[in-house]
Design an enzyme around this catalytic site. Structure first.
Site, PDB file in Angstrom:
ATOM      1  N   GLU A 104      30.091  40.720  30.971  1.00 58.07           N
ATOM      2  CA  GLU A 104      30.710  41.615  31.383  1.00 58.07           C
ATOM      3  C   GLU A 104      30.911  41.373  33.319  1.00 58.07           C
ATOM      4  O   GLU A 104      31.606  41.799  33.966  1.00 58.07           O
ATOM      5  CB  GLU A 104      29.855  42.939  30.968  1.00 58.07           C
ATOM      6  CG  GLU A 104      30.990  43.246  29.426  1.00 58.07           C
ATOM      7  CD  GLU A 104      29.439  44.315  29.118  1.00 58.07           C
ATOM      8  OE1 GLU A 104      30.189  45.266  29.738  1.00 58.07           O
ATOM      9  OE2 GLU A 104      28.705  45.199  28.685  1.00 58.07           O
ATOM     10  N   LYS A 131      22.531  51.095  21.361  1.00 58.33           N
ATOM     11  CA  LYS A 131      23.394  50.252  21.989  1.00 58.33           C
ATOM     12  C   LYS A 131      22.578  49.186  22.839  1.00 58.33           C
ATOM     13  O   LYS A 131      21.699  49.738  23.913  1.00 58.33           O
ATOM     14  CB  LYS A 131      24.702  51.085  22.902  1.00 58.33           C
ATOM     15  CG  LYS A 131      25.422  51.259  22.044  1.00 58.33           C
ATOM     16  CD  LYS A 131      26.943  51.604  23.280  1.00 58.33           C
ATOM     17  CE  LYS A 131      27.417  50.978  22.803  1.00 58.33           C
ATOM     18  NZ  LYS A 131      28.270  50.811  24.422  1.00 58.33           N
ATOM     19  N   TYR A 182      43.380  28.247  67.738  1.00 57.16           N
ATOM     20  CA  TYR A 182      42.163  29.045  66.766  1.00 57.16           C
ATOM     21  C   TYR A 182      43.151  30.591  67.108  1.00 57.16           C
ATOM     22  O   TYR A 182      43.954  31.090  68.097  1.00 57.16           O
ATOM     23  CB  TYR A 182      41.323  29.241  67.533  1.00 57.16           C
ATOM     24  CG  TYR A 182      40.189  30.033  66.790  1.00 57.16           C
ATOM     25  CD1 TYR A 182      39.058  29.860  66.066  1.00 57.16           C
ATOM     26  CD2 TYR A 182      40.018  30.927  67.668  1.00 57.16           C
ATOM     27  CE1 TYR A 182      38.522  30.976  65.963  1.00 57.16           C
ATOM     28  CE2 TYR A 182      39.138  32.596  67.151  1.00 57.16           C
ATOM     29  CZ  TYR A 182      38.262  32.558  66.328  1.00 57.16           C
ATOM     30  OH  TYR A 182      37.126  32.841  65.914  1.00 57.16           O
ATOM     31  N   SER A 238      22.532  51.980  26.665  1.00 58.33           N
ATOM     32  CA  SER A 238      23.042  53.431  27.540  1.00 58.33           C
ATOM     33  C   SER A 238      22.222  54.339  27.033  1.00 58.33           C
ATOM     34  O   SER A 238      21.467  54.604  27.106  1.00 58.33           O
ATOM     35  CB  SER A 238      24.226  53.863  26.337  1.00 58.33           C
ATOM     36  OG  SER A 238      24.712  54.255  26.211  1.00 58.33           O
ATOM     37  N   HIS A 279      44.954  33.420  18.674  1.00 62.49           N
ATOM     38  CA  HIS A 279      45.776  35.152  18.902  1.00 62.49           C
ATOM     39  C   HIS A 279      43.942  35.354  18.533  1.00 62.49           C
ATOM     40  O   HIS A 279      44.474  36.587  17.924  1.00 62.49           O
ATOM     41  CB  HIS A 279      46.694  35.074  18.005  1.00 62.49           C
ATOM     42  CG  HIS A 279      47.711  33.901  18.474  1.00 62.49           C
ATOM     43  ND1 HIS A 279      48.517  34.241  19.271  1.00 62.49           N
ATOM     44  CD2 HIS A 279      47.836  33.026  17.967  1.00 62.49           C
ATOM     45  CE1 HIS A 279      49.309  33.296  19.427  1.00 62.49           C
ATOM     46  NE2 HIS A 279      48.699  32.166  18.386  1.00 62.49           N
TER      47      HIS A 279
HETATM   48  N1  ARG Z   1      32.385  34.421  65.873  1.00 59.10           N
HETATM   49  C1  ARG Z   1      33.817  33.693  65.606  1.00 59.10           C
HETATM   50  C2  ARG Z   1      34.328  33.021  64.873  1.00 59.10           C
HETATM   51  O1  ARG Z   1      33.914  33.491  63.397  1.00 59.10           O
HETATM   52  C3  ARG Z   1      33.460  32.253  66.402  1.00 59.10           C
HETATM   53  C4  ARG Z   1      34.627  31.719  67.304  1.00 59.10           C
HETATM   54  C5  ARG Z   1      34.779  32.932  68.800  1.00 59.10           C
HETATM   55  N2  ARG Z   1      36.449  31.879  69.311  1.00 59.10           N
HETATM   56  C6  ARG Z   1      37.209  33.114  69.831  1.00 59.10           C
HETATM   57  N3  ARG Z   1      37.852  31.986  70.736  1.00 59.10           N
HETATM   58  N4  ARG Z   1      36.604  33.862  70.088  1.00 59.10           N
HETATM   59  O2  ARG Z   1      35.935  32.676  64.337  1.00 59.10           O
END
Ligand code: ARG
Length: 465
Positions: A288, A281, A315, A275, A154
């Site tokens: 920090e 200082k 994706y 500072s 504490h």
């Molecule tokens: N620049 C894209 C990324 O970082 C690469 C993959 C792109 N793929 C796509 N189907 N557009 O994810």
């Protein structure tokens, strides 16, 4: 070069939209990885009879050239680094040859592989940086191993310890952080290449071979998961975040210790600032900023997990946005570790100032209670009452104060010689008697820290080989 390869765009384009879509800026981090991915891919294509050996050799030669020319030589009007490299290869050896590089792969497995490769390097680099910090801690910890110092809870003076024991507590925490970084490495080190867009490919490729060529332990087992998942990034950044948190706590102590009130540490000029208005200082700015950069790491992790949580398989372009945060996190965490290691190595610690913290404040109170329990057989709670009654009167008690309080609380005379009572009151005695495993009086603490540091350094060296 068709516009489709250039930008992946369908028709008319707009500069701001192009810039919005582009990951070119942060793709610098995966340039080398993408060259290697191209090499491994084309070697495996040739071995599998999908591309002729002559074409593969020409593509490999072109990739060498692209690598030599460097990232800045690429045409940055491409959407990202992948078509830019492919275009450069095509420029060098023609589309009839260079146009075969992207057979049986997609940017989706390509980028996932590149990020894993680059992040693998970051993880190893980070473990090295944090080991350097541990090494500084062990060095300074050994030097100050017997310097009396008050421990705080504490932020109130609590019990005597040593500066060394305090510093080495951070080494113990960083040892776990080391383990976490390597755990992340382990799970990350699987190769998505060959997952193609997400559904694999009808070409007869050899994923084991490309995984092996690129230094992965094995291919990822599901082609959709291979392109869709970034949990490896979450895990790596979490490990960096834990380590950064440890560093940040250490920084907080160092900032406090460099105040006039503590006066225990003075940073070397190179690690401090003054500072603009208060010339007297000397501010511990490096500590920090390292503490501040920990916020950057937290922010990065928050951004990444928030990015991922609503994505359907497989994706999605959102993933591009997550990648930049990974590099930001590692940059912040690694720089902090390196700078703080230097700050610690060069800082001056003040033994006398540390010792002053065990004067007054009755930091021997717990040990005095323990002594009363051990020597007189009273219950700990009763001893606590006795010592609390001493503490109410004074924070620098003498033997008679203890006798008086004992008689008052228990109604009995304290049958104990002065010397034993004094030992309970005196900070040095408190520290040396606290010799349970891992405690400030345990002679083995420094040696164990050294041994464990050496083990981790050996582990990292063999992994890097
Ligand atoms: N620049 C894209 C990324 O970082 C690469 C993959 C792109 N793929 C796509 N189907 N557009 O994810």
């Amino acid at each position: 070069m068709t516009d489709i390869l250039r930008r992946g765009r369908l028709g008319a384009t707009d500069d701001e939209v192009d810039a919005f879509l582009s990951s070119f800026g942060s793709d610098r981090r995966i340039f080398g990885a993408d060259i290697d991915v191209g090499r491994a891919h084309v070697v495996a294509l040739a071995e599998c009879g999908i591309v002729s050996r002559e074409d593969a050799a020409a593509i490999l030669g072109a990739l060498d050239e692209v690598e030599d020319e460097g990232f800045d030589a690429l045409d940055d009007t491409h959407e990202d680094v992948h078509p830019a490299i492919e275009a450069s290869v095509v420029e060098k050896v023609g589309e009839e040859v260079g146009g075969r590089l992207h057979t049986a792969r997609s940017r989706n497995d390509e980028v996932a592989t590149c990020v894993r490769i680059a992040l693998r390097d970051e993880l190893l680099g980070a473990t090295r940086d944090f080991l350097a910090l541990r090494s500084a801690l062990v060095e300074r910890g050994e030097e100050t191993d017997d310097w009396l110092f008050s421990g705080y809870t504490h932020l109130q003076r609590a019990q005597p310890t040593t500066v060394g024991h305090h510093l080495l507590s951070y080494d113990a925490a960083l040892e776990r952080d080391f383990g976490r970084l390597l755990d992340a490495y382990d799970r990350l080190n699987e190769c998505p290449l060959g997952s193609a867009a997400f559904a694999g490919t009808s070409f007869d490729i050899d994923r084991e071979r490309t995984a092996d060529l690129l230094g992965f332990d094995r291919p990822t087992r599901n082609s959709m998961d291979g392109v869709a998942s970034r949990d490896f990034a979450v895990e790596a950044v979490s490990a960096a975040l834990n380590a950064a948190t440890t560093v940040s706590r250490l920084c907080e102590d160092l900032v406090l210790w460099s105040s006039h009130e503590f006066g225990i540490v003075e940073f070397d000029d190179a690690y401090a600032s003054t500072s603009s208005i208060m010339p007297q200082k000397k501010n511990p700015d490096t500590a920090e900023l390292a503490r501040g950069k920990t916020g950057t790491v937290y922010g990065a992790l928050t951004a990444i997990v928030t990015n991922l949580k609503g994505l359907p398989a497989a994706y999605n372009r959102d993933l591009q946005e997550a990648t930049g945060h990974v590099w930001d996190a590692f940059d912040a965490a690694r720089k902090s570790a390196r700078v703080l290691a230097g700050a610690l190595e060069t800082a001056e610690f003040d033994r006398e100032a540390a010792r002053r913290t065990v004067e007054g404040g009755f930091v021997g109170a717990t040990e005095l209670a323990d002594t009363l329990v051990r020597e007189t057989g009273i219950a700990f709670r009763t001893a606590h009452h006795v010592v609390a009654s001493v503490a109410k009167e004074t924070d620098e008690p003498a033997v008679d104060d203890v006798r008086e309080a004992f008689a008052e609380v228990t109604g009995e005379k304290l049958e104990l010689d002065d010397e034993t009572i004094e030992r309970g009151l005196e900070p040095r005695g408190c520290v040396t008697s606290h010799d349970s495993y891992g405690a400030p009086g345990d002679d083995g603490v420094v040696d164990e820290a050294r041994d464990r540091l050496k083990t981790d350094m050996d582990t990292l060296n063999s992994l890097e080989e």
